[in-house]
Write a protein that holds these residues in place. Structure first.
Motif, PDB file in Angstrom:
ATOM      1  N   GLN A 109      -5.361  22.076  47.456  1.00 22.82           N
ATOM      2  CA  GLN A 109      -5.815  20.768  46.984  1.00 22.82           C
ATOM      3  C   GLN A 109      -7.092  20.895  46.146  1.00 22.82           C
ATOM      4  O   GLN A 109      -7.235  20.217  45.124  1.00 22.82           O
ATOM      5  CB  GLN A 109      -6.051  19.837  48.170  1.00 22.82           C
ATOM      6  CG  GLN A 109      -4.788  19.497  48.946  1.00 22.82           C
ATOM      7  CD  GLN A 109      -4.895  18.179  49.682  1.00 22.82           C
ATOM      8  OE1 GLN A 109      -4.351  17.174  49.266  1.00 22.82           O
ATOM      9  NE2 GLN A 109      -5.611  18.198  50.795  1.00 22.82           N
ATOM     10  N   CYS A 112      -6.382  22.116  42.691  1.00 19.27           N
ATOM     11  CA  CYS A 112      -5.921  21.024  41.828  1.00 19.27           C
ATOM     12  C   CYS A 112      -7.102  20.228  41.280  1.00 19.27           C
ATOM     13  O   CYS A 112      -7.081  19.780  40.125  1.00 19.27           O
ATOM     14  CB  CYS A 112      -4.977  20.106  42.601  1.00 19.27           C
ATOM     15  SG  CYS A 112      -3.380  20.864  43.006  1.00 19.27           S
ATOM     16  N   PRO A 119      -2.056  17.205  43.515  1.00 19.09           N
ATOM     17  CA  PRO A 119      -1.392  17.672  44.741  1.00 19.09           C
ATOM     18  C   PRO A 119      -0.618  16.534  45.405  1.00 19.09           C
ATOM     19  O   PRO A 119      -1.081  15.388  45.427  1.00 19.09           O
ATOM     20  CB  PRO A 119      -2.554  18.127  45.628  1.00 19.09           C
ATOM     21  CG  PRO A 119      -3.705  17.259  45.196  1.00 19.09           C
ATOM     22  CD  PRO A 119      -3.506  16.998  43.725  1.00 19.09           C
ATOM     23  N   VAL A 120       0.537  16.855  45.950  1.00 16.44           N
ATOM     24  CA  VAL A 120       1.355  15.863  46.649  1.00 16.44           C
ATOM     25  C   VAL A 120       1.747  16.439  48.012  1.00 16.44           C
ATOM     26  O   VAL A 120       2.735  17.173  48.119  1.00 16.44           O
ATOM     27  CB  VAL A 120       2.619  15.483  45.853  1.00 16.44           C
ATOM     28  CG1 VAL A 120       3.375  14.361  46.563  1.00 16.44           C
ATOM     29  CG2 VAL A 120       2.256  15.063  44.431  1.00 16.44           C
ATOM     30  N   CYS A 217      -4.437  12.573  44.030  1.00 13.72           N
ATOM     31  CA  CYS A 217      -3.284  12.982  44.834  1.00 13.72           C
ATOM     32  C   CYS A 217      -2.292  11.828  44.864  1.00 13.72           C
ATOM     33  O   CYS A 217      -2.604  10.702  44.458  1.00 13.72           O
ATOM     34  CB  CYS A 217      -3.693  13.354  46.262  1.00 13.72           C
ATOM     35  SG  CYS A 217      -4.426  11.980  47.182  1.00 13.72           S
ATOM     36  N   SER A 274      -7.153  13.078  54.926  1.00 17.35           N
ATOM     37  CA  SER A 274      -7.598  13.476  53.586  1.00 17.35           C
ATOM     38  C   SER A 274      -9.035  13.055  53.328  1.00 17.35           C
ATOM     39  O   SER A 274      -9.858  13.848  52.852  1.00 17.35           O
ATOM     40  CB  SER A 274      -6.683  12.861  52.524  1.00 17.35           C
ATOM     41  OG  SER A 274      -5.379  13.356  52.625  1.00 17.35           O
TER      42      SER A 274
END
Length: 657
Positions: A109, A112, A119-120, A217, A274
């Motif tokens: 992450q 990215c 990011p997924v 994200c 997150s």
């Protein structure tokens, strides 16, 4: 005291006045320096470059990577992603992450962030259909996996998609690697990406950080109804939420630094985890990862000894039950000491004395209990569902730390409201964050009206999501023309300006006589009964009453047997106890008592219950990864039991007539 003020808008929205130094909301945002996740991490790097950053449990200790090591890894991994053909600052350059919590996940992450890729994270419990839907909707070219599943399972998910490369966090077996390569996929080891790279013409790939308006994200909702939706969150969304979090902990005198740590065990694909992760990195804290198994979670906690502990209500309820059970089975003197200490601390809380300030009695009585979470927890954060005042205050006292309640949704970047320390009135989620406006909207069919301080909760502000990926219709349903995000939750303003969640307007059904029932509200009330571990309320417009599936709390139930309050044998299996008519009658009696206490009307009391000995879990597909009930799956799973309960109800009505 938490306060809110009413704007001059016609909508009468409320905003936070946490910025008591006279700054307006606009000035508050001018002061936020870290507006992207890259900048958030760089701040932590400057504060603690040589200190612990990401840790993995090896045996009975954690092995750590420093902030400077993680910085180097993120730089290299991101450069390799670009070398694979992904284009910075392009919303089409998405990377799927199909893995449990681990250091490689968060380095991916961060990589990215360094190169403005998207990011997924994908819940590893969504099943093939849900995961395949995400892979195809996002049009991934690169997917990172932890290697826990077989090559056949990964192929089933990416079949027919645009995926070109699979990056393994754990090295794949030769058989798996061969099978994937035969299918036309490029198989890479994450270790290969951790080494620097150059382009075909020998150029170094320079870091190209994201801008604040770039996507940070895409977080998919966990699919309580139908296929998941991709919530698009920007870097600014995270920046303002982290800025608000810093303001809150500053006011609460709970600042985090390099001496603090937290255990990453909540799903990494969830917005709550997150935001917490980026806040930890922003503060220069240490993040340790759980072993990947719930069975070993308590061992991980004992070894890491975290100082900060995010938790969801179901787990706090289990913690409460575990402590309570230990007290009830303790020697008489220990039990008396615990109860006396608890009474004293409850009185202190009423006087506004912080729970962290122990008396000699409480420090002795709660010492062993606090070791359950490692003995170093300074404060906890709880969200995602309501929690009872009894459980919340019990755990505050027993653990000796502040437990702050927060409220938000994935669409609000996890946060919108929060409570402050030293305010021990439970049943509320505090006031709006400085980044968020809130208003209540009338729901006439449920008799909720904004002029009575009740209605659907709506949000607006820079922490609001950009929309649902490739789904303009659902985006339009959620975000109205004035930019208000409609939550689907029902709230009530309290006299001090804080908000209480009282209902849910999306998860409703109508009974045959036209009465609306909100099952979430009822389940939240009834699971406060110690004898009930879990509950599922069901109703339909074809029937005039509700029924329920109840999972009893086995430990609590066995204490009733020990006290001879239930005539059963100690060696009876839990399954046999759930078949007992006496146990069923006991739980039904407790349900009626609780309904009276909570002032539920007669239609909100189940007419029949079925006792299940199997817990609702993520593994049996009855719960989402965030521990919410999958109602459509529940209805199908318990179809026969529901049918039988209604047959009993209808036969009783016929016989009475």
């Amino acid at each position: 005291m938490i306060k809110s003020v009413i704007n001059d808008h016609k909508e009468k929205s409320r905003v936070s006045v946490l910025c008591s130094d006279g700054k307006t909301k606009e000035h508050f945002f001018d002061d936020i320096k870290q507006r992207t996740n890259y900048e958030l991490f760089q701040r932590g790097l400057r504060r603690n470059s040589k200190g612990k950053c990401l840790g993995t449990r090896v045996g009975n200790q954690y092995q750590w990577k420093s902030y400077s090591e993680v910085d180097k890894l993120a730089t290299n991994v991101g450069a390799n992603f670009v070398n694979l053909g992904l284009v910075p600052h392009s919303e089409e350059s998405m990377i799927g992450i199909y893995s449990k919590n681990r250091w490689e996940f968060d380095v991916t992450q961060l990589a990215c962030c360094y190169y403005s890729l998207v990011p997924v994270p994908i819940y590893d419990t969504l099943g093939q259909e849900g995961c395949s839907f995400i892979v195809n909707q996002c049009e991934f070219r690169v997917v990172c996996v932890d290697g826990v599943k077989t090559a056949e399972e990964y192929l089933a998910v990416v079949e027919g998609s645009k995926v070109e490369s699979i990056v393994y966090y754990n090295p794949p077996s030769e058989e798996d690697k061969l099978l994937l390569e035969e299918s036309g996929l490029k198989v890479l080891s994450f270790g290969d990406l951790c080494v620097g790279c150059v382009t075909a013409d020998g150029r170094e790939i320079e870091v190209d950080p994201a801008n604040e308006d770039d996507l940070a994200c895409i977080l998919y909702t966990s699919g309580t109804t139908g296929l998941p939706k991709g919530v698009m969150l920007t870097h600014l969304n995270f920046g303002v939420v982290i800025g608000c979090s810093e303001l809150y902990v500053k006011r609460a005198e709970l600042r985090l630094d390099s001496n603090d740590s937290f255990l990453s065990y909540l799903p990494s694909a969830h917005s709550f985890n997150s935001v917490v992760t980026y806040y930890m990195l922003y503060c220069g804290c240490a993040i340790g990862y759980y072993s990947g198994s719930v069975v070993k979670l308590m061992e991980d906690i004992q070894i890491l000894q975290p100082t900060f502990f995010p938790i969801v209500p179901r787990l706090l309820n289990r913690l409460h039950d575990r402590i309570n059970m230990g007290v009830k089975t303790a020697f008489c003197l220990k039990r008396i000491l615990f109860e006396k200490a608890m009474e004293g601390k409850l009185e202190d809380m009423k006087e506004g004395i912080p729970v962290s300030k122990d008396t000699i009695l409480s420090s002795i009585a709660f010492k062993k209990v606090r070791q359950i979470l490692g003995g170093r927890v300074r404060f906890m954060l709880i969200g995602s569902a309501p929690i009872s005042e009894r459980v919340l205050n019990f755990c505050r006292i027993a653990m000796g730390c502040e437990i702050l309640e927060c409220y938000g949704q994935t669409e609000t970047c996890a946060a919108a409201f929060g409570t402050l320390p030293f305010h021990y009135d439970a049943g509320r989620v505090g006031g709006p964050l400085p980044c968020c406006e809130c208003k209540l909207v009338d729901i006439p069919e449920m008799d909720y009206y904004a002029d009575k301080d009740q209605g659907e909760i709506c949000f607006r502000g820079p922490n609001m999501f950009k929309g649902y990926l490739k789904d303009p219709e659902k985006t339009k349903e959620t975000i109205d023309s004035n930019g208000w995000v409609h939550s689907g939750d029902v709230g009530e303003w309290l006299p001090d300006g804080s908000l209480r969640i009282i209902d849910r307007c999306k998860n409703m059904f109508k009974l045959a006589q036209g009465e609306y029932i909100a099952p979430d509200k009822l389940e939240s009330g009834y699971v406060q009964i110690p004898l009930i571990a879990q509950m599922f309320i069901h109703g339909t417009s074809l029937e005039s009453c509700i029924v329920a599936i109840v999972v009893p709390d086995e430990e609590v139930l066995r204490t009733y047997i020990d006290r001879k309050q239930v005539s059963a044998k100690k060696d009876d299996s839990f399954e046999d106890l759930c078949k007992s008519t006496e146990v069923k009658a006991l739980i039904m009696e407790k349900i009626k008592d609780k309904a009276k206490e909570l002032k539920f009307n007669s239609l909100e009391i189940p007419k029949q219950i079925h006792l299940s000995h199997d817990l609702f879990t993520v593994e049996n597909d009855l719960l989402t990864p965030t521990m919410k009930s999958k109602r459509h799956v529940m209805r199908k799973h318990f179809e026969q039991e529901i049918k039988q309960m209604y047959e009993i109800v209808n036969n009783n009505i016929t016989n009475t007539a």
